[in-house]
Motif scaffolding. Sequence first.
Motif, short mmCIF file in Angstrom:
data_model
loop_
_atom_site.label_atom_id
_atom_site.label_comp_id
_atom_site.label_asym_id
_atom_site.label_seq_id
_atom_site.Cartn_x
_atom_site.Cartn_y
_atom_site.Cartn_z
N LEU A 1 -42.98 27.25 7.93
CA LEU A 1 -41.80 26.45 8.28
C LEU A 1 -41.41 26.67 9.73
O LEU A 1 -41.03 25.72 10.43
CB LEU A 1 -40.64 26.82 7.35
CG LEU A 1 -40.81 26.42 5.88
CD1 LEU A 1 -39.73 27.07 5.02
CD2 LEU A 1 -40.74 24.91 5.73
N TYR A 2 -41.50 27.90 10.18
CA TYR A 2 -41.15 28.23 11.56
C TYR A 2 -42.07 27.49 12.54
O TYR A 2 -41.61 26.89 13.53
CB TYR A 2 -41.27 29.74 11.75
CG TYR A 2 -40.91 30.24 13.12
CD1 TYR A 2 -39.59 30.21 13.59
CD2 TYR A 2 -41.89 30.78 13.97
CE1 TYR A 2 -39.26 30.69 14.85
CE2 TYR A 2 -41.56 31.27 15.23
CZ TYR A 2 -40.25 31.22 15.66
OH TYR A 2 -39.92 31.70 16.91
N ASN A 3 -43.36 27.53 12.25
CA ASN A 3 -44.32 26.85 13.14
C ASN A 3 -44.16 25.33 13.08
O ASN A 3 -44.39 24.63 14.07
CB ASN A 3 -45.74 27.25 12.76
CG ASN A 3 -46.03 28.71 13.06
OD1 ASN A 3 -45.46 29.28 13.99
ND2 ASN A 3 -46.91 29.32 12.28
N GLY B 1 -34.33 37.09 10.70
CA GLY B 1 -34.45 38.05 9.61
C GLY B 1 -33.26 38.98 9.60
O GLY B 1 -32.65 39.24 10.64
N VAL B 2 -32.91 39.50 8.41
CA VAL B 2 -31.87 40.51 8.28
C VAL B 2 -32.46 41.63 7.44
O VAL B 2 -32.70 41.46 6.24
CB VAL B 2 -30.59 39.95 7.62
CG1 VAL B 2 -29.52 41.04 7.55
CG2 VAL B 2 -30.06 38.74 8.39
N ALA B 3 -32.73 42.77 8.05
CA ALA B 3 -33.36 43.89 7.36
C ALA B 3 -32.31 44.68 6.57
O ALA B 3 -31.38 45.24 7.16
CB ALA B 3 -34.06 44.81 8.35
N LYS C 1 -44.23 44.12 13.16
CA LYS C 1 -45.44 44.11 13.98
C LYS C 1 -46.69 43.80 13.15
O LYS C 1 -47.51 42.96 13.53
CB LYS C 1 -45.60 45.47 14.69
CG LYS C 1 -46.79 45.53 15.62
CD LYS C 1 -46.85 46.88 16.34
CE LYS C 1 -48.05 46.94 17.28
NZ LYS C 1 -48.12 48.23 18.01
N SER C 2 -46.83 44.48 12.01
CA SER C 2 -48.05 44.32 11.22
C SER C 2 -48.17 42.94 10.60
O SER C 2 -49.29 42.45 10.40
CB SER C 2 -48.11 45.39 10.12
OG SER C 2 -47.04 45.23 9.21
N HIS C 3 -47.04 42.29 10.31
CA HIS C 3 -47.08 40.96 9.69
C HIS C 3 -46.85 39.84 10.69
O HIS C 3 -46.80 38.67 10.31
CB HIS C 3 -46.06 40.88 8.55
CG HIS C 3 -46.34 41.83 7.43
ND1 HIS C 3 -47.39 41.66 6.55
CD2 HIS C 3 -45.72 42.97 7.04
CE1 HIS C 3 -47.40 42.65 5.67
NE2 HIS C 3 -46.40 43.46 5.95
N GLU D 1 -42.41 36.60 14.31
CA GLU D 1 -42.06 36.27 15.69
C GLU D 1 -40.57 36.02 15.90
O GLU D 1 -40.09 36.02 17.03
CB GLU D 1 -42.84 35.03 16.14
CG GLU D 1 -44.35 35.22 16.11
CD GLU D 1 -45.09 33.96 16.51
OE1 GLU D 1 -44.43 33.01 17.01
OE2 GLU D 1 -46.33 33.91 16.35
N TRP D 2 -39.83 35.79 14.83
CA TRP D 2 -38.41 35.47 14.96
C TRP D 2 -37.58 36.75 15.12
O TRP D 2 -38.03 37.84 14.75
CB TRP D 2 -37.94 34.64 13.77
CG TRP D 2 -38.36 35.20 12.43
CD1 TRP D 2 -37.72 36.15 11.69
CD2 TRP D 2 -39.53 34.84 11.69
NE1 TRP D 2 -38.39 36.40 10.53
CE2 TRP D 2 -39.51 35.61 10.50
CE3 TRP D 2 -40.58 33.95 11.89
CZ2 TRP D 2 -40.51 35.51 9.53
CZ3 TRP D 2 -41.57 33.85 10.94
CH2 TRP D 2 -41.53 34.62 9.77
N PRO D 3 -36.35 36.63 15.61
CA PRO D 3 -35.50 37.82 15.77
C PRO D 3 -35.08 38.39 14.42
O PRO D 3 -35.10 37.69 13.40
CB PRO D 3 -34.29 37.29 16.55
CG PRO D 3 -34.26 35.83 16.24
CD PRO D 3 -35.70 35.41 16.11
N CYS D 4 -34.72 39.67 14.42
CA CYS D 4 -34.31 40.33 13.18
C CYS D 4 -33.10 41.22 13.45
O CYS D 4 -33.10 42.00 14.41
CB CYS D 4 -35.46 41.17 12.61
SG CYS D 4 -35.06 41.99 11.04
#
Length: 367
Positions: free
Chosen positions: A260-262, A273-275, A288-290, A293-296
């Motif tokens: 969806l982002y792309n 993202g909200v961790a 990083k591993s996944h 690209e969006w802010p979190c």
Amino acid sequence: MNKKTFILFSAGMLAVSACAVESQPNYTLTFPVPADKNNTMAYLFDWDSSQKLDSVIVTDGQAKFAGNVDEAFLGRIVVDGARGPIFIVEKGDITLTPEGQAKGTPMNEKFESYTRRLGEIQQEYQTLNPEDSIQAAKGQALEAEYMSIPMKAYKENQGSPIGLYWFLQQAYEMDLAQLDAAIAADASLKDSKRVESIRNALVAKAETSVGKQYKDFEVTYDGKVQKLSDYVGKGHYTLVDFWASWCGPCIRQTKVIKELYNKYKGKGLEVVGVAVWDEPENTLKAIKSHGLEWPCIMNAQTIPTDLYGISGIPCIILIDPEGKIVSRDKQSQELVDDVDAAMANFQPETTAVETVATPQDTAAVIF
């Protein structure tokens, strides 16, 4: 010794005797622990309230607790950060097996009887041939019995820790009206911290459901304050993903969010993202591993989950340019459908540019 002295002496001895009786533990609890956990700390918690009650050092592959209990309650042992089984702390000698079964006291034996029956049903069900009509009918009967056990266990033990446990197995699937009706019918549920927490979450969820305005929150991490409003209400749709690095379903949904982002990046959709419920270093590794690209918003923990009534993750919310929630708790194709529908009707704001006439233009107009 005169009579008065004898009476005082006797009263003193009775008091000492009473204190000695009170100091004697009325329950013991033994939990086997892997040998590599020797010399680590084991903690006993009240499972309902999450209150830490006692701690011991693991010795000889065992965590041994002893104490006094007036009223039985649901307990849980945590060893070196790892959660153990749920059981009932009551008077008597309680032994937890390596498989997590509690034995040795009446309520624990009864508590285990329901779990044991669930296991028996599962085993029997797996032996059936669904192609055989008789066995298929048997399978349906087993399914019905399996689904009925939590309510049966609750009804048979209403007002006790057994009843509370089995009620909670169903409470997370209730809506607010159903939960309120259950509380009204069983006053003992009002004393449960977990029932109270579920109700608070349902109220918060209702206040942040589809059609409602989003609620802002702020989180401080590494000296920086981040707010949800830093990303929402900026003239575009915002897909907010509440997630954690350890959550398998969360990671699976990042693939959907990536698509969806792309697809809509720069066309009116942003992602943040909200961790939650996670350690920041683990969040950063997962990002990083996944390849996210969006802010979190980092280290949010329970701040947003309490505010939005989130009891399970991932929780993905789509917010429109005006800050209204238009989709919530959708995943996979349902999420894609909601985002596609929103973006199909999206009209980006255009900034009107005022034309300033040049002298030549003015002259042309005049003449």
